[in-house]
Design a protein around this motif. Structure first.
Motif, PDB file in Angstrom:
ATOM      1  N   SER A  27       0.827  -1.200   0.000  1.00  0.00           N
ATOM      2  CA  SER A  27       0.000   0.000   0.000  1.00  0.00           C
ATOM      3  C   SER A  27       0.863   1.253   0.000  1.00  0.00           C
ATOM      4  O   SER A  27       2.052   1.209   0.309  1.00  0.00           O
ATOM      5  CB  SER A  27      -0.903   0.006   1.228  1.00  0.00           C
ATOM      6  OG  SER A  27      -0.121   0.195   2.395  1.00  0.00           O
ATOM      7  N   ASP A  28       0.244   2.363  -0.348  1.00  0.00           N
ATOM      8  CA  ASP A  28       0.954   3.636  -0.287  1.00  0.00           C
ATOM      9  C   ASP A  28       1.424   3.925   1.129  1.00  0.00           C
ATOM     10  O   ASP A  28       2.495   4.491   1.330  1.00  0.00           O
ATOM     11  CB  ASP A  28       0.055   4.781  -0.768  1.00  0.00           C
ATOM     12  CG  ASP A  28      -0.071   4.812  -2.278  1.00  0.00           C
ATOM     13  OD1 ASP A  28       0.750   4.164  -2.967  1.00  0.00           O
ATOM     14  OD2 ASP A  28      -0.988   5.479  -2.762  1.00  0.00           O
ATOM     15  N   GLN A  29       0.631   3.527   2.115  1.00  0.00           N
ATOM     16  CA  GLN A  29       1.017   3.777   3.500  1.00  0.00           C
ATOM     17  C   GLN A  29       2.313   3.041   3.839  1.00  0.00           C
ATOM     18  O   GLN A  29       3.191   3.603   4.482  1.00  0.00           O
ATOM     19  CB  GLN A  29      -0.088   3.355   4.479  1.00  0.00           C
ATOM     20  CG  GLN A  29      -1.294   4.252   4.439  1.00  0.00           C
ATOM     21  CD  GLN A  29      -2.292   3.876   3.360  1.00  0.00           C
ATOM     22  OE1 GLN A  29      -2.076   2.965   2.570  1.00  0.00           O
ATOM     23  NE2 GLN A  29      -3.399   4.595   3.307  1.00  0.00           N
ATOM     24  N   GLU A  30       2.437   1.795   3.388  1.00  0.00           N
ATOM     25  CA  GLU A  30       3.649   1.029   3.655  1.00  0.00           C
ATOM     26  C   GLU A  30       4.845   1.624   2.943  1.00  0.00           C
ATOM     27  O   GLU A  30       5.932   1.735   3.508  1.00  0.00           O
ATOM     28  CB  GLU A  30       3.466  -0.424   3.231  1.00  0.00           C
ATOM     29  CG  GLU A  30       2.508  -1.203   4.102  1.00  0.00           C
ATOM     30  CD  GLU A  30       2.179  -2.551   3.511  1.00  0.00           C
ATOM     31  OE1 GLU A  30       2.047  -2.654   2.266  1.00  0.00           O
ATOM     32  OE2 GLU A  30       2.059  -3.500   4.292  1.00  0.00           O
ATOM     33  N   ARG A  31       4.653   2.013   1.702  1.00  0.00           N
ATOM     34  CA  ARG A  31       5.755   2.618   0.946  1.00  0.00           C
ATOM     35  C   ARG A  31       6.151   3.953   1.547  1.00  0.00           C
ATOM     36  O   ARG A  31       7.335   4.286   1.620  1.00  0.00           O
ATOM     37  CB  ARG A  31       5.359   2.774  -0.523  1.00  0.00           C
ATOM     38  CG  ARG A  31       5.238   1.418  -1.216  1.00  0.00           C
ATOM     39  CD  ARG A  31       4.827   1.550  -2.648  1.00  0.00           C
ATOM     40  NE  ARG A  31       5.886   2.200  -3.419  1.00  0.00           N
ATOM     41  CZ  ARG A  31       5.692   2.724  -4.621  1.00  0.00           C
ATOM     42  NH1 ARG A  31       4.505   2.678  -5.188  1.00  0.00           N
ATOM     43  NH2 ARG A  31       6.695   3.277  -5.263  1.00  0.00           N
ATOM     44  N   ALA A  32       5.166   4.727   2.011  1.00  0.00           N
ATOM     45  CA  ALA A  32       5.467   6.003   2.657  1.00  0.00           C
ATOM     46  C   ALA A  32       6.232   5.767   3.957  1.00  0.00           C
ATOM     47  O   ALA A  32       7.172   6.500   4.280  1.00  0.00           O
ATOM     48  CB  ALA A  32       4.179   6.769   2.942  1.00  0.00           C
ATOM     49  N   GLY A  62      -8.126  10.768   2.499  1.00  0.00           N
ATOM     50  CA  GLY A  62      -6.892   9.994   2.416  1.00  0.00           C
ATOM     51  C   GLY A  62      -5.831  10.722   1.616  1.00  0.00           C
ATOM     52  O   GLY A  62      -5.977  11.889   1.263  1.00  0.00           O
ATOM     53  N   PHE A  63      -4.732  10.000   1.353  1.00  0.00           N
ATOM     54  CA  PHE A  63      -3.608  10.623   0.660  1.00  0.00           C
ATOM     55  C   PHE A  63      -2.995   9.667  -0.352  1.00  0.00           C
ATOM     56  O   PHE A  63      -3.198   8.461  -0.313  1.00  0.00           O
ATOM     57  CB  PHE A  63      -2.532  11.062   1.657  1.00  0.00           C
ATOM     58  CG  PHE A  63      -1.731   9.913   2.220  1.00  0.00           C
ATOM     59  CD1 PHE A  63      -0.564   9.493   1.611  1.00  0.00           C
ATOM     60  CD2 PHE A  63      -2.147   9.237   3.356  1.00  0.00           C
ATOM     61  CE1 PHE A  63       0.165   8.430   2.115  1.00  0.00           C
ATOM     62  CE2 PHE A  63      -1.429   8.182   3.876  1.00  0.00           C
ATOM     63  CZ  PHE A  63      -0.264   7.769   3.246  1.00  0.00           C
ATOM     64  N   ASP A  64      -2.217  10.264  -1.243  1.00  0.00           N
ATOM     65  CA  ASP A  64      -1.328   9.544  -2.157  1.00  0.00           C
ATOM     66  C   ASP A  64       0.043  10.167  -1.987  1.00  0.00           C
ATOM     67  O   ASP A  64       0.158  11.344  -1.615  1.00  0.00           O
ATOM     68  CB  ASP A  64      -1.760   9.711  -3.618  1.00  0.00           C
ATOM     69  CG  ASP A  64      -3.043   8.979  -3.940  1.00  0.00           C
ATOM     70  OD1 ASP A  64      -3.191   7.823  -3.492  1.00  0.00           O
ATOM     71  OD2 ASP A  64      -3.887   9.561  -4.639  1.00  0.00           O
ATOM     72  N   LEU A  65       1.075   9.392  -2.268  1.00  0.00           N
ATOM     73  CA  LEU A  65       2.437   9.916  -2.238  1.00  0.00           C
ATOM     74  C   LEU A  65       3.083   9.594  -3.566  1.00  0.00           C
ATOM     75  O   LEU A  65       3.145   8.427  -3.968  1.00  0.00           O
ATOM     76  CB  LEU A  65       3.229   9.297  -1.088  1.00  0.00           C
ATOM     77  CG  LEU A  65       4.716   9.633  -1.024  1.00  0.00           C
ATOM     78  CD1 LEU A  65       4.945  11.147  -0.937  1.00  0.00           C
ATOM     79  CD2 LEU A  65       5.376   8.920   0.149  1.00  0.00           C
ATOM     80  N   ASP A  66       3.541  10.623  -4.272  1.00  0.00           N
ATOM     81  CA  ASP A  66       4.289  10.440  -5.504  1.00  0.00           C
ATOM     82  C   ASP A  66       5.740  10.250  -5.095  1.00  0.00           C
ATOM     83  O   ASP A  66       6.393  11.185  -4.641  1.00  0.00           O
ATOM     84  CB  ASP A  66       4.134  11.660  -6.415  1.00  0.00           C
ATOM     85  CG  ASP A  66       4.880  11.510  -7.728  1.00  0.00           C
ATOM     86  OD1 ASP A  66       5.956  10.871  -7.753  1.00  0.00           O
ATOM     87  OD2 ASP A  66       4.391  12.039  -8.732  1.00  0.00           O
ATOM     88  N   PHE A  67       6.227   9.039  -5.221  1.00  0.00           N
ATOM     89  CA  PHE A  67       7.563   8.727  -4.730  1.00  0.00           C
ATOM     90  C   PHE A  67       8.652   9.360  -5.591  1.00  0.00           C
ATOM     91  O   PHE A  67       9.756   9.569  -5.114  1.00  0.00           O
ATOM     92  CB  PHE A  67       7.732   7.211  -4.637  1.00  0.00           C
ATOM     93  CG  PHE A  67       6.819   6.609  -3.619  1.00  0.00           C
ATOM     94  CD1 PHE A  67       7.151   6.609  -2.283  1.00  0.00           C
ATOM     95  CD2 PHE A  67       5.591   6.106  -3.992  1.00  0.00           C
ATOM     96  CE1 PHE A  67       6.290   6.082  -1.336  1.00  0.00           C
ATOM     97  CE2 PHE A  67       4.727   5.572  -3.053  1.00  0.00           C
ATOM     98  CZ  PHE A  67       5.080   5.567  -1.722  1.00  0.00           C
ATOM     99  N   GLY A  68       8.346   9.696  -6.821  1.00  0.00           N
ATOM    100  CA  GLY A  68       9.329  10.349  -7.688  1.00  0.00           C
ATOM    101  C   GLY A  68       9.591  11.787  -7.287  1.00  0.00           C
ATOM    102  O   GLY A  68      10.725  12.265  -7.359  1.00  0.00           O
ATOM    103  N   THR A  69       8.549  12.487  -6.847  1.00  0.00           N
ATOM    104  CA  THR A  69       8.687  13.899  -6.484  1.00  0.00           C
ATOM    105  C   THR A  69       8.611  14.138  -4.985  1.00  0.00           C
ATOM    106  O   THR A  69       8.834  15.256  -4.535  1.00  0.00           O
ATOM    107  CB  THR A  69       7.575  14.732  -7.146  1.00  0.00           C
ATOM    108  OG1 THR A  69       6.306  14.267  -6.674  1.00  0.00           O
ATOM    109  CG2 THR A  69       7.646  14.635  -8.665  1.00  0.00           C
TER     110      THR A  69
END
Length: 100
Positions: A27-32, A62-69
């Motif tokens: 999930s995005d939460q885990e990656r964050a 909720g949220f999203d995280l763009d890992f590139g930026t």
């Protein structure tokens, strides 16, 4: 020539996709969380703690995280209108907002 049942053909064609599923399930939460542990970004809770107080009257979705930026996008709704707030994941500063 013998016909292959459609469900068997589908199972055969999708087999390579199933092998990749565990990595895609993160999930995005885990990656964050992992990115925060590495010191790349602030935690989602830290970001939410800075933004949520500024969004009184909005429902937080909720949220999203763009890992590139390293940009978090927090999603809110009020009166049927969706609002996105972009936040720099490194500094926690709000860098943009769309919607009303």
């Amino acid at each position: 020539m013998k016909m292959v049942p459609p469900f068997l053909l589908l199972a055969t064609l999708s087999a390579p996709l199933v092998a990749q599923a565990p990595d895609q399930r993160r999930s995005d939460q885990e990656r964050a969380y992992d990115a925060r542990r590495r010191g790349e970004v602030l935690s989602p809770r830290a970001i939410e703690g800075r933004v949520l107080p500024t969004m009184k009257g909005y429902e937080y979705l909720g949220f999203d995280l763009d890992f590139g930026t390293a940009v978090y996008t927090l999603k809110f709704m009020r009166d049927g209108v969706v609002v996105w707030v972009d936040v720099d994941g490194r500094s926690g500063q709000i860098i943009g907002r769309t919607g009303k």
